[in-house]
Enzyme design. Sequence first.
Site, PDB file in Angstrom:
ATOM      1  CG  HIS A  59      46.276  38.263  37.654  1.00  0.00           C
ATOM      2  ND1 HIS A  59      47.167  38.674  38.621  1.00  0.00           N
ATOM      3  CD2 HIS A  59      45.124  37.986  38.320  1.00  0.00           C
ATOM      4  CE1 HIS A  59      46.596  38.642  39.809  1.00  0.00           C
ATOM      5  NE2 HIS A  59      45.350  38.234  39.655  1.00  0.00           N
ATOM      6  NE  ARG A  84      40.672  39.452  36.162  1.00  0.00           N
ATOM      7  CZ  ARG A  84      41.146  38.398  36.833  1.00  0.00           C
ATOM      8  NH1 ARG A  84      40.466  37.932  37.891  1.00  0.00           N
ATOM      9  NH2 ARG A  84      42.261  37.795  36.463  1.00  0.00           N
ATOM     10  CG  ASP A  98      33.864  56.989  27.654  1.00  0.00           C
ATOM     11  OD1 ASP A  98      32.653  56.766  27.865  1.00  0.00           O
ATOM     12  OD2 ASP A  98      34.433  58.023  28.049  1.00  0.00           O
ATOM     13  CD  GLU A 163      39.490  38.286  43.759  1.00  0.00           C
ATOM     14  OE1 GLU A 163      39.949  37.295  43.145  1.00  0.00           O
ATOM     15  OE2 GLU A 163      39.435  39.415  43.264  1.00  0.00           O
ATOM     16  CG  ASP A 189      43.442  36.438  44.447  1.00  0.00           C
ATOM     17  OD1 ASP A 189      44.565  36.706  44.888  1.00  0.00           O
ATOM     18  OD2 ASP A 189      43.103  36.688  43.284  1.00  0.00           O
TER      19      ASP A 189
END
Length: 280
Positions: A59, A84, A98, A163, A189
Amino acid sequence: MLPAFHQQSLKMPAPQNNFKSRLAAGEVLIGAWLGLADPYAAEIAATAGFDWLLIDGEHAPNDLRSILAQLSVVEASGSSPVVRLPMGEDWAIKQALDLGAQSLLIPMVDSAAQAQALVRAVRYPPRGMRGVGSALARASRFSGIPDYLATADAQIWLGVQVETRAGLAALDEILTVEGVDGVFLGPADLSADMGYLGQLDHPEVLAAISDATRRIAAAGKAPGIIWTDEPNASRAIAEGARFVATAIDVITLAGALRRAASAGKALRERVTAGAAPGPA
């Protein structure tokens, strides 16, 4: 015979993931959300003393390079970085790992099959399907960690976000997936999916979260959640939540600036109202 320093270098493993080890030891870790998408702001947060900081790619306006920049400054602090991603695609997971991310949180996981696919994505073959590009990756210190391929899997922490009502229905199956280390419950959510958009503290939403938290803890996984108010955060910890975010940098900054603006305007009104009138 190889020199002693070279023998030691050949035994160098992947860096220890303190976030993973502290959760495994049973600690309750307090964190904050980084949504400003800026390394300077992330460094300020990294000096605040949180146990962990989440770099939000879902977000917040982050891309791979901005995530890397924030990862670097948080790693240099006493806070553990968690990244996230906006999705659980194999290629996105591979790139984040990586870069050096060792703790990933993946949103919108609704089934055990999704969770199993994520576990495979964070592990090297034969246990998984993570692409082998560590020779040129920051994660291996650019080939400076000889044992990276052999030791990387053990230091990866994978959290999945449950969620939705579908995710809650599949929670018990998700909790059986080996390699899922934590389950994060998303109040915003979840409340929307339950028909209570914007009502994060609706009694039915809170009841669902409480029940899920207990089930996650009972399964030996780490429950996580974000609550920026003390009553909900306190209750979550009491119910077994182990990684709890209590602040969001965007909201903290916006709130502080609004209060500062209001205070400044109030000061102006007090001063100008009490000022002596000027000459006629």
